[in-house]
Motif scaffolding. Structure first.
Motif: not given
Length: 125
Positions: A45-54
């Protein structure tokens, strides 16, 4: 309890687009970074994208940068992944993920506090 419920995905031909959505419940949604991971058959499994809380900061793995867009709506406790110019290599089960805190890059699996159930994406040539 904390829950992530995904929707979307499906089958598309090369060059097509798909959208994944994830609705979160049971915690303070805006307090956490959110991410999308994927796992192809026989691969890790690999990370694709992330987004901060705001929602101000976004991060992408090199293989999807410029084709995928992660976004969130904190009023609706929802995080989305818009996938364009899809390739057969994008075929995988995609997972919504909650990071326990902030993020400054695409996170590793060890940082994940909660996983969604997974949504299948199939891209044919």
């Amino acid at each position: 309890q904390v829950q992530l419920v995904e929707s979307g995905g499906g089958s598309v031909q090369t060059g097509g687009s798909l959208r994944l959505s994830c609705v979160a419940s049971g915690y303070s949604f805006m307090a956490n970074c959110m991410a999308w991971f994927r796992q192809a058959p026989g691969k890790e499994r690999e990370g694709v994208a992330a987004i901060s809380g705001n929602g101000i900061r976004t991060y992408y793995t090199d293989s999807v940068r410029g084709r995928f867009t992660i976004s969130r709506d904190n009023d609706k406790n929802t995080v989305n992944l818009l996938m364009k110019s899809l390739k057969p290599d994008d075929t995988a089960t995609y997972y919504c993920a909650r990071i326990a805190g902030t993020c400054f890059s695409v996170p590793k699996e060890a940082s994940i506090a909660t996983w969604g159930q997974g949504a299948q994406v199939n891209v044919s040539s």
